[in-house]
Design a protein around this motif. Structure first.
Motif, PDB file in Angstrom:
ATOM      1  N   LYS A   1       0.859  -1.201   0.000  1.00 35.52           N
ATOM      2  CA  LYS A   1       0.000   0.000   0.000  1.00 35.52           C
ATOM      3  C   LYS A   1       0.891   1.245   0.000  1.00 35.52           C
ATOM      4  O   LYS A   1       1.950   1.232  -0.639  1.00 35.52           O
ATOM      5  CB  LYS A   1      -0.985  -0.051   1.170  1.00 35.52           C
ATOM      6  CG  LYS A   1      -1.765  -1.380   1.161  1.00 35.52           C
ATOM      7  CD  LYS A   1      -2.949  -1.426   2.080  1.00 35.52           C
ATOM      8  CE  LYS A   1      -3.623  -2.797   1.966  1.00 35.52           C
ATOM      9  NZ  LYS A   1      -4.822  -2.935   2.741  1.00 35.52           N
TER      10      LYS A   1
ATOM     11  N   HIS B   1      -8.047  -3.235  -6.400  1.00 32.95           N
ATOM     12  CA  HIS B   1      -8.089  -3.383  -4.940  1.00 32.95           C
ATOM     13  C   HIS B   1      -9.283  -2.610  -4.390  1.00 32.95           C
ATOM     14  O   HIS B   1      -9.637  -1.548  -4.913  1.00 32.95           O
ATOM     15  CB  HIS B   1      -6.776  -2.873  -4.309  1.00 32.95           C
ATOM     16  CG  HIS B   1      -6.647  -3.237  -2.873  1.00 32.95           C
ATOM     17  ND1 HIS B   1      -7.277  -2.510  -1.876  1.00 32.95           N
ATOM     18  CD2 HIS B   1      -6.020  -4.268  -2.257  1.00 32.95           C
ATOM     19  CE1 HIS B   1      -7.017  -3.094  -0.708  1.00 32.95           C
ATOM     20  NE2 HIS B   1      -6.257  -4.153  -0.910  1.00 32.95           N
TER      21      HIS B   1
ATOM     22  N   GLY C   1      -7.412  -5.099   7.142  1.00 30.75           N
ATOM     23  CA  GLY C   1      -6.848  -4.187   8.148  1.00 30.75           C
ATOM     24  C   GLY C   1      -7.642  -4.139   9.443  1.00 30.75           C
ATOM     25  O   GLY C   1      -7.434  -3.258  10.270  1.00 30.75           O
TER      26      GLY C   1
ATOM     27  N   SER D   1      -6.290  -9.504   6.682  1.00 29.65           N
ATOM     28  CA  SER D   1      -5.723  -9.837   7.986  1.00 29.65           C
ATOM     29  C   SER D   1      -4.998 -11.185   8.020  1.00 29.65           C
ATOM     30  O   SER D   1      -5.044 -11.897   9.021  1.00 29.65           O
ATOM     31  CB  SER D   1      -6.800  -9.763   9.078  1.00 29.65           C
ATOM     32  OG  SER D   1      -7.322  -8.445   9.160  1.00 29.65           O
TER      33      SER D   1
HETATM   34  O1  LIG Z   1      -5.818  -5.298   1.575  1.00 37.64           O
HETATM   35  C1  LIG Z   1      -5.115  -6.257   1.875  1.00 37.64           C
HETATM   36  C2  LIG Z   1      -4.138  -6.796   0.919  1.00 37.64           C
HETATM   37  O2  LIG Z   1      -4.341  -6.290  -0.356  1.00 37.64           O
HETATM   38  C3  LIG Z   1      -5.203  -6.887   3.199  1.00 37.64           C
HETATM   39  O3  LIG Z   1      -4.662  -6.022   4.130  1.00 37.64           O
HETATM   40  P1  LIG Z   1      -4.374  -6.553   5.625  1.00 37.64           P
HETATM   41  O4  LIG Z   1      -3.548  -7.808   5.468  1.00 37.64           O
HETATM   42  O5  LIG Z   1      -3.624  -5.434   6.276  1.00 37.64           O
HETATM   43  O6  LIG Z   1      -5.699  -6.845   6.223  1.00 37.64           O
END
Ligand SMILES: O=C(CO)COP(=O)(O)O
Length: 248
Positions: free
Chosen positions: A11, A94, A172, A212
């Motif tokens: 990200k 995404h 997240g 997650s």
């Molecule tokens: O959006 C994600 C991967 O593209 C998942 O994020 P997290 O692993 O932080 O939940």
């Protein structure tokens, strides 16, 4: 046999120096893995990361691209520009891009076609919101997203695509879909692909789970029959966690 693929999605995190330090820390610790190890990083560091991963088994991906070849699209990056850097993967659609940057099923489809045209493998994200899940609409939502993504994609090209099933409520938040629930949706996605093409294609498309994922739950997730990998946000930023994820 589908090769497992564990991809980090960084990200909007890290500087070039931090990225290079990360690669230095992980590269020797994952060199014996049978898993395809990918890091999808911000544009600014892709060039340096490609150089730093030469001779390692780490593949580098981008997190977005534009669907046009070139043109007056201020602030955008094209598939050709990514190809020039020999980028292997690109995340398309995404949920954060769908939510904040007007990404739609239609632009996702155009980007998938353009990426494949340039030999970059798209990692196409699909997934439902909490409300959609509570209203029992999960399968319909992902079906529509998957069908739209594959529109006008040949069966040969379709086999190369990676899909990431990421329930939005699990991103997240520390909440994960149970591995059984995730596998259920992912095996349904395979059925949807089978409907579009033939069994042959659906058996080759790799489908990841995202939301997650961390070292403590990756093994259970990867043990599910239809789950071929993980797309990992937060935990992929930490070198020790990334090593554990890839060596699950
Ligand atoms: O959006 C994600 C991967 O593209 C998942 O994020 P997290 O692993 O932080 O939940």
């Amino acid at each position: 046999m589908r090769k497992p693929i564990i991809a980090g999605n960084w990200k909007m995190h890290k500087t070039i120096n931090e990225a290079l330090q990360f690669i230095d820390e992980v590269k020797d610790k994952i060199k014996n893995t049978d898993v395809e190890a990918v890091i999808c990083a911000p544009f600014t560091m892709l060039y340096e990361m490609k150089k730093a991963t030469k001779g390692t088994n780490i593949k580098i991906g981008a997190q977005n691209m534009h669907f046009e070849e070139s043109g007056a699209f201020t602030g955008e990056v094209s598939a050709l520009m990514l190809k020039e850097l020999e980028i292997d993967y690109v995340i398309i659609g995404h949920s954060e891009r769908r939510q904040y940057f007007n990404e739609t099923d239609e632009t996702v489809n155009k980007k998938v076609i353009k990426a494949l045209e340039h030999g970059i493998i798209p990692i196409v994200c699909v997934g439902e919101t909490l409300q959609e899940r509570e209203e029992d609409k999960t399968k319909n939502v992902v079906k529509d997203q998957v069908k739209a993504a594959f529109e006008n994609v040949s069966s040969e090209d379709a086999k190369k695509v990676v899909i990431a099933y990421e329930p939005i409520w699990a991103i997240g938040t520390g909440k994960t879909a149970s591995s059984k629930d995730a596998n259920d949706v992912i095996s349904y996605i395979r059925e949807v692909i089978k409907d579009i093409y033939s069994e042959d294609v659906s058996e080759e498309v790799r489908i990841q789970y995202g939301g997650s994922v961390k070292p403590s739950n990756v093994e259970e997730i990867m043990n599910e029959e239809d789950i071929d990998g993980a797309l990992v946000g937060g935990a992929s930023l930490n070198p020790a966690d990334y090593v554990e994820l890839v060596n699950f």
